[in-house]
Design a protein around this motif. Sequence first.
Motif, short mmCIF file in Angstrom:
data_model
loop_
_atom_site.label_atom_id
_atom_site.label_comp_id
_atom_site.label_asym_id
_atom_site.label_seq_id
_atom_site.Cartn_x
_atom_site.Cartn_y
_atom_site.Cartn_z
N ASP A 211 -9.41 -0.72 3.29
CA ASP A 211 -10.16 -1.23 2.13
C ASP A 211 -9.48 -2.47 1.54
O ASP A 211 -10.15 -3.42 1.13
CB ASP A 211 -10.27 -0.14 1.06
CG ASP A 211 -11.23 0.97 1.46
OD1 ASP A 211 -12.09 0.73 2.33
OD2 ASP A 211 -11.10 2.09 0.91
N ALA A 212 -8.15 -2.45 1.51
CA ALA A 212 -7.40 -3.59 0.98
C ALA A 212 -7.60 -4.82 1.87
O ALA A 212 -7.75 -5.95 1.37
CB ALA A 212 -5.91 -3.26 0.88
N ASN B 226 -5.47 4.10 8.43
CA ASN B 226 -5.12 4.17 7.02
C ASN B 226 -6.30 3.59 6.23
O ASN B 226 -6.48 2.37 6.18
CB ASN B 226 -3.84 3.37 6.76
CG ASN B 226 -3.32 3.52 5.36
OD1 ASN B 226 -4.07 3.52 4.39
ND2 ASN B 226 -2.00 3.59 5.23
N GLU B 227 -7.10 4.47 5.66
CA GLU B 227 -8.35 4.06 5.01
C GLU B 227 -8.11 3.16 3.80
O GLU B 227 -8.81 2.16 3.60
CB GLU B 227 -9.14 5.29 4.60
CG GLU B 227 -10.55 4.98 4.13
CD GLU B 227 -11.39 6.23 3.93
OE1 GLU B 227 -12.50 6.11 3.36
OE2 GLU B 227 -10.93 7.33 4.31
N ARG B 228 -7.13 3.51 3.01
CA ARG B 228 -6.84 2.72 1.81
C ARG B 228 -6.39 1.30 2.20
O ARG B 228 -6.77 0.32 1.55
CB ARG B 228 -5.75 3.43 1.01
CG ARG B 228 -5.45 2.80 -0.34
CD ARG B 228 -4.54 3.73 -1.11
NE ARG B 228 -3.83 3.05 -2.18
CZ ARG B 228 -2.66 3.45 -2.64
NH1 ARG B 228 -2.07 4.49 -2.10
NH2 ARG B 228 -2.07 2.80 -3.62
N GLU B 229 -5.61 1.23 3.25
CA GLU B 229 -5.15 -0.08 3.72
C GLU B 229 -6.32 -0.89 4.30
O GLU B 229 -6.40 -2.10 4.11
CB GLU B 229 -4.07 0.12 4.78
CG GLU B 229 -3.21 -1.10 5.01
CD GLU B 229 -1.97 -0.76 5.80
OE1 GLU B 229 -1.05 -0.13 5.22
OE2 GLU B 229 -1.91 -1.09 6.98
N PRO C 136 -2.70 -3.01 -4.20
CA PRO C 136 -4.05 -2.98 -3.64
C PRO C 136 -5.10 -3.23 -4.72
O PRO C 136 -4.81 -3.07 -5.92
CB PRO C 136 -4.18 -1.57 -3.07
CG PRO C 136 -2.78 -1.08 -2.93
CD PRO C 136 -2.01 -1.73 -4.04
N SER D 37 -0.20 5.15 0.13
CA SER D 37 -1.45 5.39 0.85
C SER D 37 -1.20 6.47 1.91
O SER D 37 -0.06 6.84 2.21
CB SER D 37 -1.93 4.10 1.52
OG SER D 37 -0.97 3.63 2.46
N GLU E 267 -5.59 -1.49 -8.50
CA GLU E 267 -4.35 -0.86 -8.95
C GLU E 267 -3.47 -1.87 -9.67
O GLU E 267 -2.27 -1.91 -9.51
CB GLU E 267 -3.60 -0.27 -7.76
CG GLU E 267 -4.37 0.84 -7.07
CD GLU E 267 -3.56 1.48 -5.97
OE1 GLU E 267 -2.32 1.39 -6.01
OE2 GLU E 267 -4.17 2.08 -5.07
N THR F 59 0.82 -1.22 0.00
CA THR F 59 0.00 0.00 0.00
C THR F 59 0.85 1.26 0.00
O THR F 59 0.42 2.31 0.48
CB THR F 59 -0.94 0.01 1.23
OG1 THR F 59 -0.14 -0.05 2.42
CG2 THR F 59 -1.90 -1.17 1.19
#
Length: 658
Positions: free
Chosen positions: A526-527, A521-524, A651, A508, A654, A505
């Motif tokens: 989601d992953a 960590n929002e992106r993490e 992620p 991120s 991507e 990530t």
Amino acid sequence: MAKKPNKERYTQRLLGLLEKEREAQMRQYRDEMRRMHPKEREAAGKAVLGMSASKAGRKFHYHLVRFSRDKAMQRSKIAVGDLILVSKKDPLRSDLSGTVVKRGKRFIEAAFENPLPKWAFKSALRLDLYMNDIPYKRMREFLQRFEALEGKDFLKALLTGRRKQQPATYEAFTPFDSRLNESQKQAVGKVLGSRDLFLIHGPPGTGKTSTLCEAARQCAARGEQVLITADSNIAADTILEKLVDSGVRSCIRVGHPARILEHLEHHSLAALFERHDRQETLRSLQEECNGRLEQRNAYIKPTPGRKRGMSENRIKTLAAKNASQRGVDAATMRSMARWLAYNEKVDTLMNKIRDLENMILNNIIDSMDVVVTTNSMAASDLLEDRTFDVALIDEGSQQIEPSTLIPLQKAKRWIMAGDHMQLPPTVVSREASALEKTLFERFMHESSDNAVMLQTQYRMNDTLLEFIKREFYGNRLRSDPGVAAITPRQLCAKLDWEIITVIDTSGSEEQKSGNEHSYRNEREADAVLHRVKQMVDAGVDAEAIGVITFYQGQVKMLDKIFQKHGLSVEVNSVDGFQGREKEIIVLSTVRSNEKGKIGFLKDYRRLNVAISRAKRKLVVAGALQTLQNDPLYGRWIAALKGSKNCVIKPPPGEGAEG
């Protein structure tokens, strides 16, 4: 040469640190209650609102009350054995506390020393997770006792650094448990040949509990009475369960019945007390005492206002003469004299009851080969003035020094088990951070030759073990053949082949959570959700998956996300997962920044605990560009990239995502 600390400085230093930690913990609980909105505290899992109470009977001498509501409690952190504070609105104005004995989706059942007041049986009650201050009081008491200890000169000298442990010699024995491996046998043999303090170093999954139980059985077989303690109730219950399963019958669990697992209750001191053959005599005395109380209460109690300065003997003398004095008429004088006469009979009976109760309790404990309890309960009145031949202290690397001092003072020699390469005890106060250095860790560094490390682990496959054994255990760990080659595919045929999956990530954005004390960590997140859903959709049981993260802010975010998607997967911090395991662990490292700052990930023991919880598969979601700036994490990432059983992916959304 530095001067060795004397006993007084040693205890005064610990007393000061202990008080700072107690105050910090109490302040944390009370500040949260004061600062947080009730619904916010409920969302954090530390309170439950809108409860109604009903009587649920009695257990031993405790009053049981069930608190319930129609709405389910979502991921509440209130668990069996916890102390709860009951209130109508403001918990800081309540002193009504009980111990949780049962928990369901819509109810909490708690035990109370006394019957509850009428207001507690109304609706709209609030339950708050609260701090149990009793362990602190007992630790403080035993620290103060330490200064006055007699006949423990070696213990004093050992703890204040003026003497070293005496070398343990190996003593041959015939194992009760035929499954013990060579390092476990070596540890037990050294326990039997130890003369004072000996350490069992148990890395993850190495069968530390089995080793302790074998040591206890061997000590008992040669006529020693054994005390086994741990800092937590669940660890004490785990040892008791192991002893019972191995066929040991002469063992007992001493502790609050509400904090003992229900299926082990019949091994508790309270249960054995109720089954004792002198119970009929005790009940007869109690009935007689109740009868005398009823007779006494039919007369006038000689309160100070009624006595008007007269002694009890003077009241009896005047009553015998049918006389009055100081405005007290003869009839009142006779009634008070009768009250005193019956009260003397009540006192005599109460003394007999107390003596018989103590006799029964001592008789039960005396008859047991092994007594299992917590460090705190070892300081209770139930074990007052009792010395054991040997104390086996579990969780030695997870308990603060004042806690360990309690069982040390209760025995003639001591065995401590733990793993200083995993997380130390949690200490809230920065001023008391010295308490994180445990006696176990100290003695491992001072006298590691008087310790045995268990070297065969029964949890994880070889791929998951490789980095841990090299970085933390000097390549001395090996896998038992039964687990060395276990794979994710054996758990679920549709699961991908690789044992380690890394979702990179990098790029991120880490963010401070609302209270500014944690990161998320929002992106993490989601992953992690995407990966967990993939595994569940492939047929993996959600119970087999554990999600671990280094930050509470990320725990809260993942909790909300999983609830929203109807996934009942356990999410917890590294600290919350210590001592546990899952078939699959998903780890979220959270930190992602250009400067390569990783915060308290720098305590490398957190990484050891996090990745050693997995048995078959590890999924890591983390910003590799940030992590690889740290020397240890850099070596970990290099090892992952070089492993044929690891795949690194971007992620979701991507690039190719398998």
